[in-house]
Scaffold this motif. Structure first.
Motif, PDB file in Angstrom:
ATOM      1  N   LEU A  35       0.854  -1.197   0.000  1.00  0.00           N
ATOM      2  CA  LEU A  35       0.000   0.000   0.000  1.00  0.00           C
ATOM      3  C   LEU A  35       0.886   1.241   0.000  1.00  0.00           C
ATOM      4  O   LEU A  35       1.915   1.272   0.662  1.00  0.00           O
ATOM      5  N   PRO A  36       0.478   2.296  -0.728  1.00  0.00           N
ATOM      6  CA  PRO A  36       1.323   3.484  -0.828  1.00  0.00           C
ATOM      7  C   PRO A  36       1.489   4.217   0.506  1.00  0.00           C
ATOM      8  O   PRO A  36       0.666   4.077   1.417  1.00  0.00           O
ATOM      9  N   ALA A  37       2.544   5.000   0.589  1.00  0.00           N
ATOM     10  CA  ALA A  37       2.841   5.763   1.805  1.00  0.00           C
ATOM     11  C   ALA A  37       1.711   6.728   2.139  1.00  0.00           C
ATOM     12  O   ALA A  37       1.497   7.083   3.301  1.00  0.00           O
ATOM     13  N   ALA A  38       0.954   7.154   1.123  1.00  0.00           N
ATOM     14  CA  ALA A  38      -0.127   8.126   1.360  1.00  0.00           C
ATOM     15  C   ALA A  38      -1.294   7.529   2.144  1.00  0.00           C
ATOM     16  O   ALA A  38      -2.138   8.275   2.662  1.00  0.00           O
ATOM     17  N   VAL A  39      -1.356   6.195   2.249  1.00  0.00           N
ATOM     18  CA  VAL A  39      -2.400   5.582   3.095  1.00  0.00           C
ATOM     19  C   VAL A  39      -2.101   5.925   4.551  1.00  0.00           C
ATOM     20  O   VAL A  39      -1.011   5.651   5.049  1.00  0.00           O
ATOM     21  N   GLY A  73     -10.667  12.011   5.498  1.00  0.00           N
ATOM     22  CA  GLY A  73      -9.307  11.775   5.003  1.00  0.00           C
ATOM     23  C   GLY A  73      -8.664  10.553   5.613  1.00  0.00           C
ATOM     24  O   GLY A  73      -9.305   9.761   6.310  1.00  0.00           O
ATOM     25  N   GLY A  74      -7.372  10.398   5.331  1.00  0.00           N
ATOM     26  CA  GLY A  74      -6.626   9.222   5.773  1.00  0.00           C
ATOM     27  C   GLY A  74      -6.342   8.292   4.607  1.00  0.00           C
ATOM     28  O   GLY A  74      -5.437   7.460   4.672  1.00  0.00           O
ATOM     29  N   CYS A  75      -7.104   8.436   3.546  1.00  0.00           N
ATOM     30  CA  CYS A  75      -6.909   7.591   2.368  1.00  0.00           C
ATOM     31  C   CYS A  75      -7.383   8.410   1.162  1.00  0.00           C
ATOM     32  O   CYS A  75      -8.359   8.069   0.499  1.00  0.00           O
ATOM     33  N   VAL A  76      -6.684   9.517   0.917  1.00  0.00           N
ATOM     34  CA  VAL A  76      -7.183  10.576   0.041  1.00  0.00           C
ATOM     35  C   VAL A  76      -7.198  10.160  -1.439  1.00  0.00           C
ATOM     36  O   VAL A  76      -6.251   9.547  -1.938  1.00  0.00           O
ATOM     37  N   LEU A  77      -8.311  10.523  -2.086  1.00  0.00           N
ATOM     38  CA  LEU A  77      -8.512  10.229  -3.512  1.00  0.00           C
ATOM     39  C   LEU A  77      -7.380  10.809  -4.355  1.00  0.00           C
ATOM     40  O   LEU A  77      -6.953  11.942  -4.142  1.00  0.00           O
ATOM     41  N   ASP A  78      -6.920  10.016  -5.307  1.00  0.00           N
ATOM     42  CA  ASP A  78      -5.859  10.424  -6.233  1.00  0.00           C
ATOM     43  C   ASP A  78      -4.490  10.575  -5.552  1.00  0.00           C
ATOM     44  O   ASP A  78      -3.550  11.048  -6.165  1.00  0.00           O
ATOM     45  N   THR A 115      -5.233   6.464  -3.234  1.00  0.00           N
ATOM     46  CA  THR A 115      -5.926   5.604  -4.205  1.00  0.00           C
ATOM     47  C   THR A 115      -5.772   6.240  -5.582  1.00  0.00           C
ATOM     48  O   THR A 115      -5.230   7.336  -5.696  1.00  0.00           O
ATOM     49  N   ASP A 116      -6.286   5.588  -6.605  1.00  0.00           N
ATOM     50  CA  ASP A 116      -6.326   6.256  -7.911  1.00  0.00           C
ATOM     51  C   ASP A 116      -7.498   7.244  -7.904  1.00  0.00           C
ATOM     52  O   ASP A 116      -8.099   7.502  -6.851  1.00  0.00           O
ATOM     53  N   ASN A 117      -7.864   7.766  -9.041  1.00  0.00           N
ATOM     54  CA  ASN A 117      -8.885   8.827  -9.084  1.00  0.00           C
ATOM     55  C   ASN A 117     -10.308   8.296  -8.855  1.00  0.00           C
ATOM     56  O   ASN A 117     -11.261   9.073  -8.867  1.00  0.00           O
ATOM     57  N   TYR A 118     -10.460   6.978  -8.651  1.00  0.00           N
ATOM     58  CA  TYR A 118     -11.790   6.399  -8.392  1.00  0.00           C
ATOM     59  C   TYR A 118     -11.820   5.526  -7.133  1.00  0.00           C
ATOM     60  O   TYR A 118     -12.752   4.753  -6.951  1.00  0.00           O
ATOM     61  N   GLY A 119     -10.814   5.628  -6.290  1.00  0.00           N
ATOM     62  CA  GLY A 119     -10.823   4.893  -5.023  1.00  0.00           C
ATOM     63  C   GLY A 119     -10.198   3.510  -5.093  1.00  0.00           C
ATOM     64  O   GLY A 119     -10.263   2.758  -4.123  1.00  0.00           O
ATOM     65  N   ARG A 120      -9.579   3.166  -6.232  1.00  0.00           N
ATOM     66  CA  ARG A 120      -8.910   1.860  -6.313  1.00  0.00           C
ATOM     67  C   ARG A 120      -7.568   1.938  -5.577  1.00  0.00           C
ATOM     68  O   ARG A 120      -6.810   2.894  -5.772  1.00  0.00           O
ATOM     69  N   SER A 129     -12.886   8.667   4.032  1.00  0.00           N
ATOM     70  CA  SER A 129     -11.417   8.731   4.068  1.00  0.00           C
ATOM     71  C   SER A 129     -10.839   9.250   2.748  1.00  0.00           C
ATOM     72  O   SER A 129      -9.683   9.651   2.697  1.00  0.00           O
ATOM     73  N   LEU A 130     -11.665   9.266   1.686  1.00  0.00           N
ATOM     74  CA  LEU A 130     -11.193   9.775   0.378  1.00  0.00           C
ATOM     75  C   LEU A 130     -11.086  11.301   0.355  1.00  0.00           C
ATOM     76  O   LEU A 130     -10.408  11.870  -0.502  1.00  0.00           O
ATOM     77  N   ILE A 131     -11.790  11.967   1.276  1.00  0.00           N
ATOM     78  CA  ILE A 131     -11.891  13.437   1.229  1.00  0.00           C
ATOM     79  C   ILE A 131     -10.804  14.063   2.103  1.00  0.00           C
ATOM     80  O   ILE A 131     -10.695  13.735   3.280  1.00  0.00           O
TER      81      ILE A 131
END
Ligand code: FAD
Length: 500
Positions: free
Chosen positions: A304-308, A443-448, A451-456, A469-471
């Motif tokens: 999982l990316p560091a941004a998670v 937040g915590g798992c921000v979109l783009d 995740t990618d631009n659709y939450g994947r 968490s996407l916001i």
């Protein structure tokens, strides 16, 4: 059940989870929703499913032996009381520098919240989520979300006469007289029902001090809207009182999801493992972030990316109350559902969107209460602690100072113009600002970013994030319409490109 194989599994049944459940089942995909809280359908000994704010009992809080009310003091005295430990509907989750309030149960936050359904300002939405096409959000997904949520507008002529909104009219008139603009707020509470409550022809809920521990009537919570529609497809199963503890790749494909079934005392009564082709993380900003950060640290999802775990914020929340003059009564009867806000968001010196909140004590208290949403730029991170095996949040109370400063500017102006003062007895002893808790974790798992631009989730095909968490920490307004609309957008994309 243990050992099952499901095409789609959704962790959590709040806004993101409910949208996923409906759109997946409508697309013909059998979907299993796993929810740690209870299915709130059975009445207690008093004939009611939920308790009210005046007399909270075991049903109020998630596994606590004492209530932890947001407004926890009165005249400087601790207003909390002992309760028996139970899987109640409102969690006050304590981190080092903040308490985060969250709904627990089938329907997530929709069970406990104030129902305010507010679309964010278009230019601010474009700022916070620059990778999202704004036109399609405002033309398609916000209207789709509002329709499916059952959002309705208050009859503004009725508002002017209703006793239960005297508190809001008093605050509005003083805000206007002090140079500020106010706006009506849409809600998912049925205003037609509320009118009948005021007229005395139906059982009272919003007018019986019901909010934050659930509403027995009137509220279009997700179990009555999105989740009911998903169930009607015949393709939905919901497992309540199941806490997801781990997600890891399965061989040859898909993911294994491990969960604890719990009883109403929170004790594990069974451990189950299910295989799922796709897993949708909808455990809320805190729940999803904690789970993913733990899975990365423990090696189940190491890539999982560091941004998670990054980019968490409290939507700039801060609460405050003003004392009214004795001749300016706020009313003994206050609707638990707010209907108006002070909108000073366009002020570059300190944007504030302040909801005029009820203080439904059932007696005249001359109190004007507000939940201010500000543009606090501070953010925090979730991190795994190897010694305790738990996930912490780095937010410090001092990080809320920009919120206090912005709100103080607005309410100092109102107090000066109206010759009123702050209440300093409601959030502690000699404490004006309710700055150590939030209703709006984001937040915590921000979109783009995470995740990618659709939450994947990158590197793990079939894993998606669909909740708050996407916001990225702020929406400028109450967040559930934004969460719902973004989930609608992402699910549409995922269903057309990944699942066919
Ligand atoms: P949630 O709605 O929090 O849903 C997440 C679900 O996942 C929960 O049911 C949780 O129990 C479950 N879960 C978590 N972890 C696990 C796990 N490991 N396994 C299984 N299940 C799990 N917003 C507004 O827009 N308007 C309002 O008026 C408003 N008022 C509010 C008042 C209160 C008292 C509170 C607490 C919040 C309020 N909010 C309001 C905020 C709003 O309710 C939230 O922003 C929203 O519910 C978040 O949606 P979500 O889908 O991200 O997560």
């Amino acid at each position: 059940d243990d050992g099952d194989h499901v095409p789609a599994l959704v962790i959590g049944s709040g806004y993101g989870g409910a949208v996923a459940a409906l759109r997946l089942t409508q697309a013909g995909i059998a979907t299993a929703v796993v929810e740690m809280g209870m299915a709130w359908t059975t009445a207690g000994a008093d004939g009611k499913v939920f308790c009210d704010m005046l007399d909270p009992d075991h049903r109020s809080y998630w596994l606590r032996t004492r209530t932890d009310q947001p407004v926890g003091y009165f005249l400087g005295i601790d207003a909390n009381k002992s309760i028996s430990r139970y899987t109640g509907v409102l969690d006050s989750e304590k981190f080092a520098g903040i308490r985060v309030y969250q709904g627990r149960g089938v329907g997530g936050g929709s069970l406990v919240n104030g129902g305010m359904a507010v679309v964010p300002q278009r230019d601010y939405f474009a700022q916070i989520l620059p990778s999202v096409d704004v036109t399609s959000m405002y033309d398609t997904y916000f209207p789709r979300a509002n329709a499916a949520l059952g959002v309705n507008a208050i009859d503004t002529a009725w508002f002017e006469t209703a006793a239960c909104y005297r508190y809001a009219r008093v605050s509005r008139d003083q805000a206007k007289a002090s140079g500020y603009r106010t706006t009506f707020l849409n809600n998912v509470y049925d205003f037609g029902y509320m009118r009948q409550e005021q007229a005395g022809t139906v059982t009272r809920s919003a007018l019986a001090s019901e909010v934050i521990y659930g509403n027995n009537f009137g509220k279009r919570s997700l179990d009555k809207t999105y989740l009911a529609a998903a169930a009607a497809t015949g393709r939905l199963t919901i497992s309540a009182q199941h806490v997801v503890t781990a997600v890891a790749p399965a061989s040859p494909a898909g993911y294994t999801v491990t969960m604890n079934q719990i009883d109403t005392a929170g004790r594990t009564v069974a451990v189950k493992t299910v295989r799922a082709d796709r897993v949708f993380f909808a455990a809320g900003s805190v729940g999803t972030s904690k789970l993913l950060v733990a899975m990365r640290a423990q090696g189940q999802l190491p890539n999982l990316p560091a941004a998670v775990g990054q980019g968490w914020g409290n939507n700039g929340n801060v609460m405050v109350a003003r004392a009214q003059h004795l001749w300016n009564t706020t009313g003994a009867l206050e609707s638990g559902m707010p209907a108006m806000g002070i909108d000073n968001w366009s002020d570059p010196a300190g944007p504030v969107f302040a909801e005029i909140a009820p203080f439904p004590a059932g007696t005249e208290l001359w109190i004007s209460l507000y939940l201010a949403i500000t543009k606090n730029p501070n953010r925090a991170q979730f991190a795994y602690d190897v010694t305790t095996g738990s996930v912490g949040l780095s937010w410090q109370t001092a990080q809320n100072q920009p919120a206090v400063t912005a709100a103080k500017r607005l309410f100092d102006t109102i107090n000066r113009a109206q010759a009123t003062v702050y209440r300093s007895d409601l959030f502690g002893v000699n404490k004006v600002w309710g700055d150590d808790f939030t209703y709006h974790p984001l937040g915590g798992c921000v979109l783009d970013q995470a995740t990618d631009n659709y939450g994947r989730l990158p590197g793990y095909p079939g894993l998606y994030v669909v909740d708050g968490s996407l916001i990225p920490g702020s929406t400028g307004v109450n967040p559930f319409v934004t969460i719902t609309a973004l989930a609608e957008r992402n699910l549409e994309k995922i269903l057309t490109t990944d699942v066919s």
